[in-house]
Structures are given as structure tokens and as C-alpha cells.
Design an enzyme around this catalytic site. Structure first.
Site, PDB file in Angstrom:
ATOM      1  N   ASN A   9     -10.692 -33.047  30.486  1.00 52.01           N
ATOM      2  CA  ASN A   9      -9.568 -32.099  30.532  1.00 52.01           C
ATOM      3  C   ASN A   9      -8.684 -32.423  29.336  1.00 52.01           C
ATOM      4  O   ASN A   9      -7.984 -33.430  29.333  1.00 52.01           O
ATOM      5  CB  ASN A   9      -8.801 -32.277  31.851  1.00 52.01           C
ATOM      6  CG  ASN A   9      -7.526 -31.451  31.877  1.00 52.01           C
ATOM      7  OD1 ASN A   9      -7.305 -30.603  31.020  1.00 52.01           O
ATOM      8  ND2 ASN A   9      -6.673 -31.708  32.871  1.00 52.01           N
ATOM      9  N   LYS A  11      -6.105 -30.883  28.355  1.00 53.20           N
ATOM     10  CA  LYS A  11      -4.696 -30.507  28.544  1.00 53.20           C
ATOM     11  C   LYS A  11      -4.227 -29.738  27.304  1.00 53.20           C
ATOM     12  O   LYS A  11      -5.021 -29.000  26.721  1.00 53.20           O
ATOM     13  CB  LYS A  11      -3.855 -31.753  28.860  1.00 53.20           C
ATOM     14  CG  LYS A  11      -4.473 -32.553  30.028  1.00 53.20           C
ATOM     15  CD  LYS A  11      -3.615 -33.623  30.580  1.00 53.20           C
ATOM     16  CE  LYS A  11      -4.354 -34.319  31.724  1.00 53.20           C
ATOM     17  NZ  LYS A  11      -3.536 -35.319  32.401  1.00 53.20           N
ATOM     18  N   HIS A  94      -4.217 -28.136  39.013  1.00 51.68           N
ATOM     19  CA  HIS A  94      -3.957 -29.481  38.486  1.00 51.68           C
ATOM     20  C   HIS A  94      -2.529 -29.884  38.857  1.00 51.68           C
ATOM     21  O   HIS A  94      -1.624 -29.041  38.884  1.00 51.68           O
ATOM     22  CB  HIS A  94      -4.146 -29.492  36.963  1.00 51.68           C
ATOM     23  CG  HIS A  94      -4.154 -30.878  36.405  1.00 51.68           C
ATOM     24  ND1 HIS A  94      -2.998 -31.595  36.183  1.00 51.68           N
ATOM     25  CD2 HIS A  94      -5.180 -31.702  36.059  1.00 51.68           C
ATOM     26  CE1 HIS A  94      -3.317 -32.798  35.717  1.00 51.68           C
ATOM     27  NE2 HIS A  94      -4.631 -32.888  35.631  1.00 51.68           N
ATOM     28  N   GLU A  96      -0.271 -31.232  37.242  1.00 55.61           N
ATOM     29  CA  GLU A  96       0.742 -30.869  36.240  1.00 55.61           C
ATOM     30  C   GLU A  96       1.163 -29.414  36.412  1.00 55.61           C
ATOM     31  O   GLU A  96       2.319 -29.058  36.173  1.00 55.61           O
ATOM     32  CB  GLU A  96       0.191 -31.130  34.830  1.00 55.61           C
ATOM     33  CG  GLU A  96       0.151 -32.632  34.530  1.00 55.61           C
ATOM     34  CD  GLU A  96      -0.947 -33.067  33.584  1.00 55.61           C
ATOM     35  OE1 GLU A  96      -1.539 -32.212  32.908  1.00 55.61           O
ATOM     36  OE2 GLU A  96      -1.218 -34.291  33.546  1.00 55.61           O
ATOM     37  N   GLU A 166      -7.273 -36.462  42.278  1.00 60.08           N
ATOM     38  CA  GLU A 166      -6.503 -37.102  41.211  1.00 60.08           C
ATOM     39  C   GLU A 166      -5.172 -37.587  41.767  1.00 60.08           C
ATOM     40  O   GLU A 166      -4.220 -36.793  41.875  1.00 60.08           O
ATOM     41  CB  GLU A 166      -6.235 -36.118  40.069  1.00 60.08           C
ATOM     42  CG  GLU A 166      -7.479 -35.561  39.414  1.00 60.08           C
ATOM     43  CD  GLU A 166      -7.202 -35.104  37.984  1.00 60.08           C
ATOM     44  OE1 GLU A 166      -7.919 -35.554  37.097  1.00 60.08           O
ATOM     45  OE2 GLU A 166      -6.263 -34.321  37.758  1.00 60.08           O
ATOM     46  N   GLY A 172      -2.505 -40.501  33.530  1.00 59.84           N
ATOM     47  CA  GLY A 172      -1.848 -40.817  32.263  1.00 59.84           C
ATOM     48  C   GLY A 172      -1.020 -42.093  32.300  1.00 59.84           C
ATOM     49  O   GLY A 172      -0.240 -42.355  31.395  1.00 59.84           O
ATOM     50  N   SER A 209      -6.701 -41.934  34.804  1.00 60.28           N
ATOM     51  CA  SER A 209      -6.925 -43.104  33.949  1.00 60.28           C
ATOM     52  C   SER A 209      -8.377 -43.611  33.983  1.00 60.28           C
ATOM     53  O   SER A 209      -8.612 -44.820  33.989  1.00 60.28           O
ATOM     54  CB  SER A 209      -5.942 -44.226  34.307  1.00 60.28           C
ATOM     55  OG  SER A 209      -4.607 -43.785  34.084  1.00 60.28           O
TER      56      SER A 209
HETATM   57  P1  13P Z   1      -5.823 -39.251  32.439  1.00 61.24           P
HETATM   58  O1  13P Z   1      -7.297 -39.532  32.399  1.00 61.24           O
HETATM   59  O2  13P Z   1      -5.195 -39.158  31.079  1.00 61.24           O
HETATM   60  O3  13P Z   1      -5.109 -40.179  33.376  1.00 61.24           O
HETATM   61  O4  13P Z   1      -5.653 -37.776  33.057  1.00 61.24           O
HETATM   62  C1  13P Z   1      -6.312 -37.446  34.244  1.00 61.24           C
HETATM   63  C2  13P Z   1      -6.210 -35.997  34.467  1.00 61.24           C
HETATM   64  O5  13P Z   1      -5.150 -35.482  34.750  1.00 61.24           O
HETATM   65  C3  13P Z   1      -7.422 -35.188  34.301  1.00 61.24           C
HETATM   66  O6  13P Z   1      -7.244 -33.902  34.790  1.00 61.24           O
END
Ligand code: 13P
Length: 246
Positions: A9, A11, A94, A96, A166, A172, A209
Site C-alpha cells: 500500500n 498510500k 483503511h 487512515e 491492521e 507506521g 510495520s
Molecule cells: P506500515 O507498514 O508503514 O506500518 O503501514 C501499514 C499499512 O497501513 C498498510 O496498509
């Protein structure tokens, strides 16, 4: 045995020229993998990425869509639009998007149904906050989010759907859920789907992560079918090591 799926992903990262370079670098590194490789890219990269993955084993997804077919929804993109350029997957719900763009269990459900109706495979995200984890509510939260996101789906829909667990506190942050905790949450999600649909044959990924040095431990757990990878999916070499964890 379910096939392992490793999805990146990106982003809000990567310009089209960077996307093309990335795919050209990644393709030879993952060409022999028996795992499904997916990259979910920003809308502006979709077309270039789809052209570049031709003749490779890399699949392409979007990161969001609207549930309506068309109309006065300035700035939105429909499932039909994504399907028309051969997008195969779409991330839905997601954390976010739930956190910054007010997505709810109800809109997530509308999007999942519209994606499936148009032949897109949704990657549906669920996960608890740190506060919910500390209050011992993880399993309650993720099973409820799963039931609501998948409400009204058919058995065939379920076979075309991926769920990604997740934990929000792991995204992150460099903090990963322990493989046992991640496996337990995913097992609970699987049991919920068994209860709701009479099957537990669905692909469920872990995200938060994931890196080359923890992928193997996570992805070889009994119920974890692969990963949804953020930061580490921005570097082709690092991402290829996660794809080739086995
Ligand atoms: P990270 O791997 O950067 O922690 O992000 C995970 C994520 O949100 C994937 O959709």
C-alpha cells in the site's frame, strides 16, 4: 492451503515515473514467487502501473473508491471507473480513511458491495486503536468491524474478498503485533466469518510495520495468509524480500 498474498500500500507516495521504475525493478525479483503480489497505488499512478505490469505476475489495486455508480460527487472515483482500466483490487476502509475522512462501518459496507458488484476484489481493513487494545477490546472491535463490513455478501463474494487486520497502533510506528497476538485476532476474524457465512475459507492478511525481518515469522502463523505492507513497500528490493519470505 490458501495461497499467500503480499500486498503493498503506497498510500500518498510515488509519482508515475517512480511507479514505473519501481515495477521494472520489482518484476524480475518476484517473478518466481508463487505468492500473489499486489501493489495498491495512488489514482494518478494506476494507468502507468497497469501498463508496466503487463507480462509480469504483479497485480494492481487502488486505495479507495466511492460506492455510487456515478453522479455529482466531486473528486470521487467509482468502482466502474477502476474496473474500466482493468484495476483488479481496491483497499477499502483503511484506518487512515476511517480516521481522517470519516469513513464508517456503513460506508465501508456500501463500498465493499459496490466493488464486488463491479468485479473488483476488495481488501477490507479492520483494526483496533491503542486505547481499545489496552481496554482488552481488540477481538470485540475487529469481529464487529468485520461483520459490519461484509454484511449482505454472498458466499461467492466472500471468495473474492480479502480482509486485512491492521492494528492502528502498529501502522507506521515500527511496533508490530506479536505473531501470536496477530494470529489470535485473525483467528477471531475467521471464526466470525464462519459464523456469519458458514465458511472460513477467506484470505486474511496482517498489516502494521511488516518488514523483511519479521515477515517470515508473521506469515507462517496458522491463520495469517500474508501481509498488507506500507512503508516497506516503497522500496522494490525490500518489498521483494517480503514477497519472497518463504
Ligand atoms: P506500515 O507498514 O508503514 O506500518 O503501514 C501499514 C499499512 O497501513 C498498510 O496498509
Amino acid at each position: 492451503m490458501r495461497r499467500k498474498v503480499i500486498a503493498g500500500n503506497w498510500k500518498m507516495n510515488m509519482l508515475p515515473n517512480e511507479a514505473i521504475d519501481f515495477i521494472n525493478n520489482l518484476a524480475p525479483l518476484v517473478k518466481d514467487s508463487k505468492n500473489e503480489v499486489i501493489i495498491c497505488v495512488p489514482f494518478t499512478d494506476l494507468f502507468y502501473t497497469l501498463l508496466t505490469v503487463q507480462e509480469t505476475n504483479i497485480h494492481v489495486g487502488a486505495q479507495n473508491m466511492h460506492w455510487e455508480e456515478k453522479g455529482a460527487y466531486t473528486g470521487e472515483v467509482s468502482a466502474d471507473m477502476l474496473k474500466s482500466i482493468n484495476v483488479e483490487y481496491v483497499i477499502i476502509g483503511h484506518s487512515e480513511r476511517r480516521q481522517y475522512f470519516n469513513e464508517t462501518d456503513e460506508t465501508v459496507n456500501l463500498k465493499v458491495k459496490s466493488a464486488l458488484k463491479h468485479g473488483l476484489k476488495p481488501i477490507v481493513c479492520v483494526g483496533e486503536t491503542l486505547e481499545q487494545k489496552e481496554a482488552g477490546k481488540t477481538l470485540e472491535v475487529v469481529t464487529s468491524q468485520t461483520s459490519k463490513a461484509l454484511q449482505g455478501l454472498t458466499l461467492e463474494d466472500i471468495s473474492n474478498t480479502i480482509v486485512a487486520y491492521e492494528p492502528i497502533w502498529a501502522i507506521g510506528t515500527g511496533k508490530t503485533a506479536s505473531s501470536d497476538d496477530a494470529n489470535n485476532s485473525i483467528k477471531a476474524i475467521r471464526n466470525q466469518i464462519q459464523k456469519d457465512f458458514g465458511t472460513d475459507d477467506i484470505t486474511i492478511l496482517y498489516g502494521g510495520s511488516v518488514k523483511e525481518d519479521n515477515a517470515r515469522e508473521l506469515f507462517t502463523m496458522s491463520d495469517i495468509d500474508g501481509g498488507l505492507v506500507g512503508g516497506a513497500s516503497l522500496n522494490a528490493e525490500k518489498f521483494s524480500k517480503i514477497v519472497n519470505f518463504d
